[in-house]
Design an enzyme around this catalytic site. Structure first.
Site, mmCIF file in Angstrom:
data_model
loop_
_atom_site.group_PDB
_atom_site.id
_atom_site.type_symbol
_atom_site.label_atom_id
_atom_site.label_comp_id
_atom_site.label_asym_id
_atom_site.label_seq_id
_atom_site.Cartn_x
_atom_site.Cartn_y
_atom_site.Cartn_z
ATOM 1 N N ASN A 9 48.529 -10.353 -14.818
ATOM 2 C CA ASN A 9 47.898 -11.360 -15.670
ATOM 3 C C ASN A 9 46.399 -11.077 -15.683
ATOM 4 O OD1 ASN A 9 46.917 -13.600 -16.953
ATOM 5 N ND2 ASN A 9 47.339 -15.024 -15.270
ATOM 6 N N TRP A 10 45.918 -10.525 -16.783
ATOM 7 C CA TRP A 10 44.497 -10.149 -16.848
ATOM 8 C C TRP A 10 43.593 -11.315 -17.177
ATOM 9 C CZ3 TRP A 10 45.008 -4.997 -20.127
ATOM 10 C CH2 TRP A 10 45.604 -4.023 -19.322
ATOM 11 N N LYS A 11 44.164 -12.445 -17.504
ATOM 12 C CA LYS A 11 43.365 -13.622 -17.859
ATOM 13 C C LYS A 11 42.341 -13.239 -18.938
ATOM 14 C CE LYS A 11 44.136 -15.116 -13.165
ATOM 15 N NZ LYS A 11 43.824 -16.044 -12.116
ATOM 16 N N HIS A 95 50.917 -21.544 -16.679
ATOM 17 C CA HIS A 95 50.051 -21.055 -15.596
ATOM 18 C C HIS A 95 49.164 -22.207 -15.120
ATOM 19 C CE1 HIS A 95 46.854 -18.890 -13.527
ATOM 20 N NE2 HIS A 95 47.724 -17.893 -13.394
ATOM 21 N N GLU A 97 46.154 -22.428 -14.433
ATOM 22 C CA GLU A 97 44.869 -22.579 -15.146
ATOM 23 C C GLU A 97 45.075 -23.282 -16.479
ATOM 24 O OE1 GLU A 97 43.718 -18.456 -14.879
ATOM 25 O OE2 GLU A 97 43.518 -18.704 -12.714
ATOM 26 N N GLU A 167 53.541 -20.009 -7.934
ATOM 27 C CA GLU A 167 52.140 -19.701 -7.657
ATOM 28 C C GLU A 167 51.458 -20.930 -7.064
ATOM 29 O OE1 GLU A 167 50.683 -16.274 -10.295
ATOM 30 O OE2 GLU A 167 50.443 -18.101 -11.453
ATOM 31 N N GLY A 173 43.534 -16.603 -6.783
ATOM 32 C CA GLY A 173 42.143 -16.152 -6.865
ATOM 33 C C GLY A 173 41.295 -16.547 -5.674
ATOM 34 N N SER A 213 46.934 -14.227 -4.914
ATOM 35 C CA SER A 213 46.218 -13.256 -4.088
ATOM 36 C C SER A 213 47.114 -12.135 -3.552
ATOM 37 C CB SER A 213 45.491 -13.972 -2.942
ATOM 38 O OG SER A 213 44.543 -14.891 -3.460
ATOM 39 N N GLY A 234 47.006 -11.436 -10.414
ATOM 40 C CA GLY A 234 45.786 -11.647 -11.191
ATOM 41 C C GLY A 234 44.746 -10.596 -10.841
ATOM 42 N N GLY A 235 43.840 -10.946 -9.939
ATOM 43 C CA GLY A 235 42.696 -10.092 -9.607
ATOM 44 C C GLY A 235 43.050 -8.635 -9.332
HETATM 45 C C1 PEP Z 1 47.372 -15.496 -11.265
HETATM 46 O O1 PEP Z 1 46.416 -15.746 -11.951
HETATM 47 O O2 PEP Z 1 48.512 -15.683 -11.728
HETATM 48 C C2 PEP Z 1 47.157 -15.008 -9.908
HETATM 49 C C3 PEP Z 1 48.162 -14.986 -9.094
HETATM 50 O O3 PEP Z 1 45.885 -14.601 -9.597
HETATM 51 P P1 PEP Z 1 45.413 -13.842 -8.241
HETATM 52 O O4 PEP Z 1 46.386 -12.734 -7.993
HETATM 53 O O5 PEP Z 1 44.045 -13.367 -8.522
HETATM 54 O O6 PEP Z 1 45.465 -14.864 -7.139
#
Ligand code: PEP
Length: 249
Positions: A9-11, A95, A97, A167, A173, A213, A234-235
């Site tokens: 997920n590049w957001k 998600h 966010e 999640e 994040g 994470s 994500g990251g």
């Molecule tokens: C996400 O945004 O779905 C996520 C899991 O982010 P991260 O891996 O950065 O925690």
């Protein structure tokens, strides 16, 4: 046996050129890699260009969000048929966010889910508790509500196209990964809900990813757990080397 799914997920990151470059490199890395389902969710602006790069590749394309209506006066929105037209096979729905920053509710999650299924896009439904909810021991109630209401009125046939991503919001994040044991406990619980709502086959056969994470360092121990079928990243998905490290855990 569920094929492990590793989804990026590049957001709100990467230009079209950066997305294309990443996708070309990733497609090469994944050549002949039969034992993983790899999905990337670039920003909407890059979906079409990335879909062209991924033609003939095993890497699948996902959008990060959509509207539930097919078309109409919804300025700024993108519909499921538009995503299908661009070559998206998957959609992230609910998600955290989107829930916390943009007012997504279990009801809108369900509307989006129904629309995605209608147009042949496979939904990845995200659920998870906040830190406050975990500390007040509300985790299981919250997860149950998110799964039951989010998947309301889905047929047992359609459930085969749905995946879940657990999640925990406090792990997204933040660098705080849930322990494999804690994640496994919630994944098992989600599987039980799926079984009781949609039958044993859905309980056994639905992919449940973990997100929060995830890194090349911690993916292995998470994937060792029987009810964890993949990761939503994500990251650590923004860099090809790091994302490939997760894919090849
Ligand atoms: C996400 O945004 O779905 C996520 C899991 O982010 P991260 O891996 O950065 O925690």
């Amino acid at each position: 046996m569920i094929k492990p799914i590793i989804a990026a997920n590049w957001k709100m990151h990467k230009t079209v050129a950066e997305s294309v470059d990443f996708s070309q490199r990733l497609a090469k890395e994944c050549e002949g890699l039969e034992e993983r389902e790899v999905i990337i969710a670039p920003p909407a602006t890059a979906l079409y260009a990335v879909s062209q790069v991924l033609k003939g590749s095993t890497v699948q394309l996902s959008a990060q969000n959509m509207h539930w209506e097919e078309k109409g006066a919804f300025t700024g929105e993108i519909s499921a048929p538009m995503l299908a037209d661009m070559g998206c096979q998957y959609i992230l729905i609910g998600h955290s966010e989107r829930r916390t920053l943009f007012g997504e509710t279990n009801e809108t999650v369900n509307k989006k889910l129904q629309a995605a299924l209608k147009f042949g896009i496979k939904p990845i439904v995200c659920v998870g508790e906040t830190l406050e909810q975990r500390e007040s021991e509300a985790t299981f109630d919250i997860i149950k509500k998110q799964v039951k209401e989010g998947l309301n009125n889905i047929s047992t046939g359609d459930i085969e196209c749905v995946s879940i991503a657990y999640e925990p919001v406090w792990a997204i994040g933040t660098g705080k990964t849930a322990t494999p044991e804690l994640a496994e406990e919630v994944h098992r619980f989600i599987r039980e809900i799926l079984s009781s709502e949609f039958g044993e086959d859905a309980g056994i056969g639905t992919a449940i990813m973990y997100g929060g994470s995830v890194t090349p360092q911690n993916i292995g121990e998470l994937m060792d757990k029987p009810n964890i079928n993949g990761a939503l990243v994500g990251g650590a998905s923004l860099d090809v080397t790091s994302f490939t490290g997760i894919i090849r855990y």
